[in-house]
Design a protein around this motif. Structure first.
Motif, PDB file in Angstrom:
ATOM      1  N   UNK A 140      39.086  40.739  44.442  1.00  0.00           N
ATOM      2  CA  UNK A 140      37.772  40.396  43.892  1.00  0.00           C
ATOM      3  C   UNK A 140      37.231  41.529  43.010  1.00  0.00           C
ATOM      4  N   UNK A 141      37.494  42.772  43.415  1.00  0.00           N
ATOM      5  CA  UNK A 141      37.064  43.924  42.612  1.00  0.00           C
ATOM      6  C   UNK A 141      37.755  43.915  41.257  1.00  0.00           C
ATOM      7  N   UNK A 142      39.049  43.626  41.260  1.00  0.00           N
ATOM      8  CA  UNK A 142      39.808  43.545  40.009  1.00  0.00           C
ATOM      9  C   UNK A 142      39.212  42.491  39.085  1.00  0.00           C
ATOM     10  N   UNK A 143      38.883  41.351  39.629  1.00  0.00           N
ATOM     11  CA  UNK A 143      38.283  40.262  38.850  1.00  0.00           C
ATOM     12  C   UNK A 143      36.942  40.706  38.256  1.00  0.00           C
ATOM     13  N   UNK A 144      36.114  41.365  39.050  1.00  0.00           N
ATOM     14  CA  UNK A 144      34.793  41.805  38.591  1.00  0.00           C
ATOM     15  C   UNK A 144      34.906  42.851  37.488  1.00  0.00           C
ATOM     16  N   UNK A 145      35.827  43.806  37.643  1.00  0.00           N
ATOM     17  CA  UNK A 145      35.996  44.847  36.628  1.00  0.00           C
ATOM     18  C   UNK A 145      36.601  44.295  35.343  1.00  0.00           C
ATOM     19  N   UNK A 302      39.336  26.599  49.664  1.00  0.00           N
ATOM     20  CA  UNK A 302      39.811  27.333  48.489  1.00  0.00           C
ATOM     21  C   UNK A 302      38.660  27.554  47.505  1.00  0.00           C
ATOM     22  N   UNK A 303      37.861  26.512  47.297  1.00  0.00           N
ATOM     23  CA  UNK A 303      36.710  26.626  46.394  1.00  0.00           C
ATOM     24  C   UNK A 303      35.706  27.650  46.909  1.00  0.00           C
ATOM     25  N   UNK A 304      35.490  27.684  48.223  1.00  0.00           N
ATOM     26  CA  UNK A 304      34.567  28.651  48.827  1.00  0.00           C
ATOM     27  C   UNK A 304      35.014  30.077  48.527  1.00  0.00           C
ATOM     28  N   UNK A 305      36.305  30.318  48.613  1.00  0.00           N
ATOM     29  CA  UNK A 305      36.865  31.632  48.307  1.00  0.00           C
ATOM     30  C   UNK A 305      36.661  31.975  46.822  1.00  0.00           C
ATOM     31  N   UNK A 306      36.957  31.025  45.944  1.00  0.00           N
ATOM     32  CA  UNK A 306      36.869  31.274  44.502  1.00  0.00           C
ATOM     33  C   UNK A 306      35.425  31.462  44.042  1.00  0.00           C
ATOM     34  N   UNK A 307      34.520  30.643  44.565  1.00  0.00           N
ATOM     35  CA  UNK A 307      33.112  30.780  44.190  1.00  0.00           C
ATOM     36  C   UNK A 307      32.558  32.113  44.705  1.00  0.00           C
ATOM     37  N   UNK A 308      33.032  32.564  45.872  1.00  0.00           N
ATOM     38  CA  UNK A 308      32.635  33.882  46.370  1.00  0.00           C
ATOM     39  C   UNK A 308      33.035  34.981  45.406  1.00  0.00           C
ATOM     40  N   UNK A 309      34.234  34.877  44.839  1.00  0.00           N
ATOM     41  CA  UNK A 309      34.683  35.858  43.844  1.00  0.00           C
ATOM     42  C   UNK A 309      33.768  35.846  42.628  1.00  0.00           C
ATOM     43  N   UNK A 310      33.339  34.667  42.204  1.00  0.00           N
ATOM     44  CA  UNK A 310      32.448  34.565  41.051  1.00  0.00           C
ATOM     45  C   UNK A 310      31.039  35.066  41.356  1.00  0.00           C
ATOM     46  N   UNK A 311      30.606  34.900  42.598  1.00  0.00           N
ATOM     47  CA  UNK A 311      29.299  35.430  42.987  1.00  0.00           C
ATOM     48  C   UNK A 311      29.303  36.958  42.898  1.00  0.00           C
ATOM     49  N   UNK A 312      30.386  37.579  43.355  1.00  0.00           N
ATOM     50  CA  UNK A 312      30.508  39.033  43.250  1.00  0.00           C
ATOM     51  C   UNK A 312      30.588  39.455  41.785  1.00  0.00           C
ATOM     52  N   UNK A 313      31.392  38.749  41.010  1.00  0.00           N
ATOM     53  CA  UNK A 313      31.550  39.094  39.601  1.00  0.00           C
ATOM     54  C   UNK A 313      30.215  39.022  38.854  1.00  0.00           C
ATOM     55  N   UNK A 314      29.459  37.952  39.085  1.00  0.00           N
ATOM     56  CA  UNK A 314      28.153  37.820  38.432  1.00  0.00           C
ATOM     57  C   UNK A 314      27.206  38.939  38.856  1.00  0.00           C
ATOM     58  N   UNK A 315      27.239  39.298  40.129  1.00  0.00           N
ATOM     59  CA  UNK A 315      26.377  40.372  40.625  1.00  0.00           C
ATOM     60  C   UNK A 315      26.715  41.698  39.948  1.00  0.00           C
ATOM     61  N   UNK A 316      27.996  41.965  39.771  1.00  0.00           N
ATOM     62  CA  UNK A 316      28.433  43.196  39.106  1.00  0.00           C
ATOM     63  C   UNK A 316      28.007  43.195  37.647  1.00  0.00           C
ATOM     64  N   UNK A 317      28.233  42.079  36.967  1.00  0.00           N
ATOM     65  CA  UNK A 317      27.878  41.982  35.540  1.00  0.00           C
ATOM     66  C   UNK A 317      26.377  42.159  35.337  1.00  0.00           C
ATOM     67  N   UNK A 318      25.582  41.548  36.189  1.00  0.00           N
ATOM     68  CA  UNK A 318      24.121  41.668  36.045  1.00  0.00           C
ATOM     69  C   UNK A 318      23.668  43.105  36.298  1.00  0.00           C
TER      70      UNK A 318
END
Length: 330
Positions: A140-145, A302-318
């Motif tokens: 998830x960190x890799x995705x966010x960065x 699977x969707x719950x896992x993927x949406x969690x990754x996007x929630x972290x990514x959005x939080x990092x970007x903001x």
């Protein structure tokens, strides 16, 4: 669009595929579909010929070959290996062009190398929960960065709102809460505790008298195989209850931050990011509830896992947009 921007976009999408397939592999109990690494029963691909299957059976008599699970695992490894090559290409391209800001591509390269190591340990250590959790969190960190790297190459997507700086502490708190909640979710999954409680709002009757905090967060080292979990039912229920409580805290904190961001933002970009954060939060909460009500259906999980990754990514970007706004143009 330059070649570098195209490559970053491709790598970001590829990372999404790896995250989705990684969750699918774990949720179909295929994490040990190939009991060795990097090959599968000693071969570069899943053995199908009778003579190779016989060799596989002799090498790993304790784990009979299941082709569906083995292919799930190997396809995930192929995609993850390709992701590593894409990130290496991005780093080399960045360095050769002598662009500024080398820290981020270098960090991405180091993380993907460590991810490969964690992937190997996941198999060789028999799905040790702390390793499985680390593999999830670094993925998830890799995705966010990568999302940040994508953003840095597109100045038009950068905020210029200097007046959002006072919101940074709340933004960082929201990011921390999301990170901890994802870690709790990862610990729940790694210890096969997703179905430890199937009643709402928290667990079955008498759950508060059966909490086992010490065992719930013990690393349980020393087992040869952690597939299907080694914790007691009470410990698993404890993790599950904490994850549900964490969901309540996360919803309150992130929703409050998204609302304040929307109210105070002067730019359409930041308002859209606030709405996106709120929407992803609502979707994640809904998927979590459906996991309980429907007893963990595969696609929903699977969707719950993927949406969690996007929630972290959005939080990092903001957080990045608020902390490092683009200078105002003259």
């Amino acid at each position: 669009m330059t070649l570098q921007k195209k490559l970053i976009t491709l790598t970001l999408v590829w990372t999404m595929l790896v995250i989705i397939l990684g969750a699918y592999t774990r949720l179909t109990d295929a994490g040990l579909g190939c009991p060795d690494w990097p090959g599968c029963y000693g071969f570069l691909k899943v053995p199908h010929k009778p003579e190779k299957m016989q060799i596989a059976a002799e090498r790993f008599p304790e784990r009979p070959l299941e082709h569906a699970k083995a292919w799930n695992e190997m396809i995930h490894r192929y995609l993850a290996g390709t992701l590593g090559l894409l990130i290496a290409a991005l780093a080399v391209m960045h360095w050769r062009r002598q662009q500024s800001g080398r820290l981020l591509p270098s960090a991405l390269l180091l993380i993907v190398i460590f991810q490969a190591t964690l992937g190997a340990w996941t198999v060789t250590m028999g799905l040790l929960p702390i390793v499985v959790l680390a593999h999830l969190m670094f993925g998830f960190t890799l995705f966010s960065l990568l999302a940040l790297y994508w953003l840095q190459q597109r100045p038009a997507w950068r905020s210029q709102d200097q007046r959002l700086k006072p919101l940074l502490p709340l933004a960082l708190l929201s990011l921390l809460v999301v990170t901890l909640q994802i870690a709790l979710g990862g610990w729940t999954a790694a210890n096969y505790a997703a179905l430890a409680c199937i009643d709402l709002p928290f667990c079955e009757a008498g759950w508060s008298n059966r909490l086992a905090f010490t065992e719930a967060f013990d690393l349980h080292l020393g087992h040869d195989d952690y597939e299907y979990g080694v914790m007691s039912q009470d410990a698993r229920a404890t993790i599950h209850v904490l994850h549900r409580l964490g969901a309540i805290v996360t919803t309150l904190v992130v929703a409050s931050f998204a609302w304040r961001l929307y109210r105070q933002a002067q730019e359409q970009l930041m308002r859209r990011l606030a709405l996106a954060l709120a929407a992803v939060l609502a979707l994640q909460l809904t998927l979590g509830l459906l996991n309980i009500v429907l007893h963990l259906p595969l696609l929903n999980a699977v969707a719950h896992n993927f949406v969690g990754a996007n929630l972290l990514m959005l939080s990092v970007v903001i957080c990045y947009q608020i902390a490092y706004p683009k200078p105002q143009e003259a």
